[in-house]
Design a protein around this motif. Structure first.
Motif, short mmCIF file in Angstrom:
data_model
loop_
_atom_site.label_atom_id
_atom_site.label_comp_id
_atom_site.label_asym_id
_atom_site.label_seq_id
_atom_site.Cartn_x
_atom_site.Cartn_y
_atom_site.Cartn_z
N ALA A 76 49.01 66.47 56.00
CA ALA A 76 49.82 67.06 55.08
C ALA A 76 51.37 66.41 55.16
CB ALA A 76 49.84 68.61 54.81
N SER A 77 51.83 66.21 56.32
CA SER A 77 53.01 65.64 56.82
C SER A 77 53.12 64.22 56.67
CB SER A 77 53.14 66.04 58.28
OG SER A 77 53.39 67.58 58.62
N CYS A 78 51.84 63.81 56.66
CA CYS A 78 51.99 62.31 56.57
C CYS A 78 51.44 61.93 55.25
CB CYS A 78 50.95 61.55 57.66
SG CYS A 78 51.65 62.03 59.44
N GLN A 79 51.57 62.68 54.09
CA GLN A 79 51.10 62.20 52.87
C GLN A 79 51.58 61.15 52.35
OE1 GLN A 79 48.10 63.80 51.55
NE2 GLN A 79 48.24 62.12 50.17
N THR A 80 53.07 60.91 52.67
CA THR A 80 53.76 59.81 52.08
C THR A 80 53.10 58.34 52.60
OG1 THR A 80 55.50 61.27 52.07
CG2 THR A 80 56.01 58.45 52.02
N GLN A 81 52.75 58.41 54.01
CA GLN A 81 51.94 57.12 54.34
C GLN A 81 50.49 57.06 53.86
OE1 GLN A 81 53.56 59.52 56.24
NE2 GLN A 81 55.43 58.34 57.25
N THR A 82 50.10 58.30 53.88
CA THR A 82 48.77 58.00 53.11
C THR A 82 48.94 57.71 51.69
OG1 THR A 82 47.91 59.90 54.49
CG2 THR A 82 46.43 59.47 52.68
N ASP A 83 49.78 58.04 51.04
CA ASP A 83 49.88 57.37 49.49
C ASP A 83 50.19 56.05 49.57
OD1 ASP A 83 49.38 60.00 48.67
OD2 ASP A 83 51.39 60.59 48.15
N VAL A 84 51.03 55.55 50.37
CA VAL A 84 51.20 54.03 50.55
C VAL A 84 50.09 53.37 50.57
CG1 VAL A 84 52.54 52.36 51.76
CG2 VAL A 84 53.73 54.43 51.09
N LEU A 85 49.19 53.93 51.81
CA LEU A 85 47.92 53.14 51.93
C LEU A 85 46.99 53.39 50.95
CD1 LEU A 85 45.83 51.93 54.08
CD2 LEU A 85 45.43 54.37 55.00
N ILE A 86 46.95 54.28 50.26
CA ILE A 86 45.95 54.49 48.82
C ILE A 86 46.69 53.35 47.88
CG2 ILE A 86 45.46 55.85 46.91
CD1 ILE A 86 45.48 58.32 49.08
N SER A 87 47.75 53.41 47.64
CA SER A 87 48.41 52.40 46.51
C SER A 87 48.12 51.09 46.79
CB SER A 87 49.89 52.77 46.33
OG SER A 87 50.61 52.35 47.35
N LEU A 88 48.15 50.86 48.09
CA LEU A 88 47.83 49.14 48.51
C LEU A 88 46.30 48.99 48.49
CD1 LEU A 88 50.13 48.91 51.52
CD2 LEU A 88 50.52 47.64 49.52
N SER A 89 45.51 49.65 48.95
CA SER A 89 44.19 49.81 49.08
C SER A 89 43.57 49.99 47.78
CB SER A 89 43.44 50.70 50.24
OG SER A 89 44.03 50.55 51.35
N ASN A 90 44.04 50.56 46.80
CA ASN A 90 43.20 50.95 45.77
C ASN A 90 44.19 50.56 44.37
OD1 ASN A 90 41.34 52.46 44.02
ND2 ASN A 90 42.07 54.51 44.32
N PRO A 91 44.28 49.57 44.13
CA PRO A 91 45.11 49.10 42.91
C PRO A 91 44.79 49.60 41.52
CG PRO A 91 43.95 47.03 43.73
CD PRO A 91 43.68 48.05 44.73
N TYR A 92 43.35 49.77 41.37
CA TYR A 92 42.86 50.13 40.21
C TYR A 92 42.49 51.56 39.95
CZ TYR A 92 41.76 45.30 40.22
OH TYR A 92 41.99 43.79 40.54
#
Length: 120
Positions: A76-92
């Protein structure tokens, strides 16, 4: 006649493999995986997420709570980094990809907690 049969059989076996290879390559290209700069950005995002998880786990008293609760807190503390990873890995915006990356973050956090406790 025998040579023709062998050649035809070979062609029938190899044709689907060749076509499948073309499909796999175009699927990778469609996902942006043929773009070296994008792949570097995704790799960097994975590293940033993992570094965040490790830092959060090392800041916590790894023996004070249950491993699942420590892992959930770190994730939960690293959700910002996870969100960046999701946006880069999952553009659709595929929800299955998002769920898989979230699950991976939790899994990695648990692994880091167990490793910090000397159990992994």
């Amino acid at each position: 006649m025998t040579v023709t049969r062998i050649s035809l059989r070979t062609a029938l076996v190899l044709l689907p493999l060749l076509l499948g290879g073309c499909e796999a390559a175009s699927s990778l290209r469609g996902a942006g995986l043929s773009d070296p700069q994008r792949m570097k950005s995704i790799d960097d995002a994975f590293e940033a997420r993992d570094n965040c998880l490790i830092a959060n786990i090392h800041l916590a008293d790894v023996y004070a709570g249950s491993a699942p609760s420590l892992a959930a807190t770190a994730a939960a503390s690293c959700q910002t980094q996870t969100d960046v990873l999701i946006s880069l890995s999952n553009p659709y915006g595929d929800p299955r990809v998002t769920a898989a990356i979230q699950k991976d973050s939790s899994f990695r956090a648990m692994g880091f907690v167990l490793k910090a406790r000397g159990q992994g």
